[in-house]
Design a protein around this motif. Structure first.
Motif, PDB file in Angstrom:
ATOM      1  N   SER A 111       0.828  -1.215   0.000  1.00 51.18           N
ATOM      2  CA  SER A 111       0.000   0.000   0.000  1.00 51.18           C
ATOM      3  C   SER A 111       0.858   1.259   0.000  1.00 51.18           C
ATOM      4  O   SER A 111       0.600   2.203  -0.770  1.00 51.18           O
ATOM      5  CB  SER A 111      -0.927   0.008   1.221  1.00 51.18           C
ATOM      6  N   LEU A 112       1.878   1.298   0.844  1.00 51.13           N
ATOM      7  CA  LEU A 112       2.718   2.493   0.941  1.00 51.13           C
ATOM      8  C   LEU A 112       3.529   2.709  -0.328  1.00 51.13           C
ATOM      9  O   LEU A 112       3.740   3.852  -0.749  1.00 51.13           O
ATOM     10  CB  LEU A 112       3.646   2.373   2.160  1.00 51.13           C
ATOM     11  N   THR A 113       3.973   1.627  -0.942  1.00 50.24           N
ATOM     12  CA  THR A 113       4.696   1.757  -2.206  1.00 50.24           C
ATOM     13  C   THR A 113       3.800   2.337  -3.281  1.00 50.24           C
ATOM     14  O   THR A 113       4.211   3.175  -4.082  1.00 50.24           O
ATOM     15  CB  THR A 113       5.242   0.391  -2.667  1.00 50.24           C
ATOM     16  N   GLY A 114       2.524   1.896  -3.284  1.00 55.27           N
ATOM     17  CA  GLY A 114       1.566   2.424  -4.256  1.00 55.27           C
ATOM     18  C   GLY A 114       1.286   3.894  -4.052  1.00 55.27           C
ATOM     19  O   GLY A 114       1.040   4.626  -5.010  1.00 55.27           O
ATOM     20  N   LEU A 115       1.331   4.357  -2.786  1.00 55.82           N
ATOM     21  CA  LEU A 115       1.103   5.778  -2.513  1.00 55.82           C
ATOM     22  C   LEU A 115       2.274   6.630  -2.970  1.00 55.82           C
ATOM     23  O   LEU A 115       2.101   7.755  -3.434  1.00 55.82           O
ATOM     24  CB  LEU A 115       0.875   5.983  -1.005  1.00 55.82           C
ATOM     25  N   VAL A 116       3.484   6.080  -2.836  1.00 59.84           N
ATOM     26  CA  VAL A 116       4.689   6.837  -3.196  1.00 59.84           C
ATOM     27  C   VAL A 116       4.933   6.805  -4.696  1.00 59.84           C
ATOM     28  O   VAL A 116       5.295   7.813  -5.314  1.00 59.84           O
ATOM     29  CB  VAL A 116       5.915   6.274  -2.445  1.00 59.84           C
ATOM     30  N   ASN A 117       4.721   5.634  -5.292  1.00 62.33           N
ATOM     31  CA  ASN A 117       5.015   5.462  -6.716  1.00 62.33           C
ATOM     32  C   ASN A 117       4.016   4.488  -7.309  1.00 62.33           C
ATOM     33  O   ASN A 117       3.943   3.332  -6.879  1.00 62.33           O
ATOM     34  CB  ASN A 117       6.450   4.944  -6.901  1.00 62.33           C
ATOM     35  N   ASP A 118       3.228   4.937  -8.286  1.00 60.65           N
ATOM     36  CA  ASP A 118       2.219   4.060  -8.879  1.00 60.65           C
ATOM     37  C   ASP A 118       2.662   3.474 -10.223  1.00 60.65           C
ATOM     38  O   ASP A 118       1.846   3.010 -11.005  1.00 60.65           O
ATOM     39  CB  ASP A 118       0.897   4.813  -9.063  1.00 60.65           C
ATOM     40  N   GLY A 119       3.960   3.489 -10.478  1.00 60.11           N
ATOM     41  CA  GLY A 119       4.481   2.984 -11.739  1.00 60.11           C
ATOM     42  C   GLY A 119       4.983   1.560 -11.631  1.00 60.11           C
ATOM     43  O   GLY A 119       4.460   0.726 -10.886  1.00 60.11           O
ATOM     44  N   LEU A 120       6.039   1.267 -12.386  1.00 56.39           N
ATOM     45  CA  LEU A 120       6.601  -0.087 -12.452  1.00 56.39           C
ATOM     46  C   LEU A 120       7.111  -0.581 -11.102  1.00 56.39           C
ATOM     47  O   LEU A 120       6.886  -1.748 -10.757  1.00 56.39           O
ATOM     48  CB  LEU A 120       7.722  -0.117 -13.495  1.00 56.39           C
ATOM     49  N   PRO A 121       7.806   0.256 -10.302  1.00 59.35           N
ATOM     50  CA  PRO A 121       8.256  -0.234  -8.986  1.00 59.35           C
ATOM     51  C   PRO A 121       7.107  -0.704  -8.112  1.00 59.35           C
ATOM     52  O   PRO A 121       7.215  -1.721  -7.433  1.00 59.35           O
ATOM     53  CB  PRO A 121       8.950   0.991  -8.374  1.00 59.35           C
ATOM     54  N   ALA A 122       5.984   0.035  -8.148  1.00 56.39           N
ATOM     55  CA  ALA A 122       4.826  -0.359  -7.342  1.00 56.39           C
ATOM     56  C   ALA A 122       4.269  -1.693  -7.819  1.00 56.39           C
ATOM     57  O   ALA A 122       3.865  -2.539  -7.011  1.00 56.39           O
ATOM     58  CB  ALA A 122       3.751   0.720  -7.408  1.00 56.39           C
ATOM     59  N   MET A 123       4.244  -1.903  -9.135  1.00 52.62           N
ATOM     60  CA  MET A 123       3.757  -3.169  -9.676  1.00 52.62           C
ATOM     61  C   MET A 123       4.659  -4.324  -9.261  1.00 52.62           C
ATOM     62  O   MET A 123       4.182  -5.397  -8.890  1.00 52.62           O
ATOM     63  CB  MET A 123       3.686  -3.091 -11.204  1.00 52.62           C
ATOM     64  N   PHE A 124       5.958  -4.088  -9.302  1.00 54.11           N
ATOM     65  CA  PHE A 124       6.921  -5.120  -8.909  1.00 54.11           C
ATOM     66  C   PHE A 124       6.742  -5.492  -7.435  1.00 54.11           C
ATOM     67  O   PHE A 124       6.711  -6.682  -7.080  1.00 54.11           O
ATOM     68  CB  PHE A 124       8.345  -4.633  -9.148  1.00 54.11           C
ATOM     69  N   VAL A 125       6.608  -4.484  -6.575  1.00 52.99           N
ATOM     70  CA  VAL A 125       6.423  -4.733  -5.146  1.00 52.99           C
ATOM     71  C   VAL A 125       5.117  -5.465  -4.896  1.00 52.99           C
ATOM     72  O   VAL A 125       5.048  -6.381  -4.071  1.00 52.99           O
ATOM     73  CB  VAL A 125       6.468  -3.410  -4.352  1.00 52.99           C
ATOM     74  N   SER A 126       4.060  -5.094  -5.621  1.00 46.61           N
ATOM     75  CA  SER A 126       2.763  -5.738  -5.454  1.00 46.61           C
ATOM     76  C   SER A 126       2.829  -7.225  -5.812  1.00 46.61           C
ATOM     77  O   SER A 126       2.290  -8.077  -5.094  1.00 46.61           O
ATOM     78  CB  SER A 126       1.718  -5.033  -6.322  1.00 46.61           C
ATOM     79  N   ILE A 127       3.504  -7.533  -6.923  1.00 42.76           N
ATOM     80  CA  ILE A 127       3.646  -8.935  -7.333  1.00 42.76           C
ATOM     81  C   ILE A 127       4.487  -9.702  -6.324  1.00 42.76           C
ATOM     82  O   ILE A 127       4.148 -10.830  -5.933  1.00 42.76           O
ATOM     83  CB  ILE A 127       4.272  -9.023  -8.738  1.00 42.76           C
TER      84      ILE A 127
END
Length: 274
Positions: free
Chosen positions: A45-61
């Motif tokens: 969730s926090l990664t998505g708030l900071v960055n909604d691009g490729l890094p957030a997708m990688f962290v989510s997966i």
């Protein structure tokens, strides 16, 4: 053999008594598991708030995959409790020894259920119950293939899909309680729209900007911590009870490889070598 009619209430009570006598406390193991899951969810969730691009997708997966492995470890703990064996806290990480099969089976199972859901909602629900025991078969026999685990579950759940549905239905109250923050959020949005429908009809996208009048970090913590706090009280019993259904289904169907194979055994086909 014919499917057996399971006394759900009696089985639940047996599991509650069994968990009280577990050599490694069920409450402590569940708390550790849920704390790790919460940490993964917060990271996502926090990664998505900071960055909604490729890094957030990688962290989510990545967090989703780690969650699959932790879930496997928790089930392995519950399996050990049902067998009267001691399972240490490190059991939560035992899934890493056959992580490839766990991830692949989750993906294939999701794909099959999704494809059945394209026909209509009901076939998708039936498919979800048809493959309900596939992961349990894999956890007991890490050397089997993915397709073999799915086929075993297909045979084991014959006559038990309806009973598994009733088991899930019996926990509806807990599910609703765990969803309380989301239900409050939905209620707040409906109330705001009802008070001034013209404002939102002029620009429907304004609905997406609505949220509870709480700081964003508080909303994130509430959305993460509350469901897990509720799960602490019902999850161990639910998981052990479902494993009870699994054990009965293995016996009545005659489909079981319990004790066979292992993470170091050669694969016997069915994509198991992943």
């Amino acid at each position: 053999m014919m499917a057996q009619l399971i006394d759900r209430k009696q089985l639940k009570q047996q599991m509650k008594d069994l968990l009280r006598s577990a050599q490694v406390g069920a409450r402590g193991m569940t708390l550790l598991y849920l704390a790790l899951v919460c940490a993964l969810n917060l990271t996502d969730s926090l990664t998505g708030l900071v960055n909604d691009g490729l890094p957030a997708m990688f962290v989510s997966i990545l967090t989703s995959l780690l969650g699959m492995v932790l879930s496997a470890g928790f089930v392995l703990y519950c399996m050990a409790v049902r067998r009267g064996e001691r399972a240490e806290y490190l059991t939560l990480f035992d899934g890493f020894s056959f992580v490839g099969r766990i991830i692949l089976l989750n993906i294939v199972e999701y794909l099959f259920i999704f494809l059945w859901s394209l026909l209509f909602v009901i076939p998708g629900i039936i498919a979800a119950y048809r493959y309900r025991f596939a992961l349990y078969d894999l956890y007991e026999n890490p050397g089997i293939g993915v397709m073999e685990a799915l086929e075993m579950s297909k045979q084991q759940t014959l006559g038990y899909k309806g009973q598994l549905f009733l088991l899930d239905l019996s926990y509806t109250g807990w599910y609703l309680l765990a969803s309380l923050p989301s239900l409050i959020q939905v209620g707040y949005i409906y109330a705001a729209v009802f008070q001034d429908p013209g404002y939102f009809l002029a620009d429907p996208t304004r609905v997406y900007a609505l949220s509870l009048p709480l700081p964003l970090p508080v909303q994130v913590l509430l959305g993460c911590l509350w469901p897990l706090a509720v799960a602490l009280f019902y999850l161990p019993v639910y998981q052990c009870t479902e494993l009870g259904y699994f054990d009965i289904a293995k016996h009545t169907s005659g489909v079981s490889l319990s004790g066979a194979g292992g993470p170091d055994q050669p694969d016997d086909g069915g994509w198991g070598g992943f």
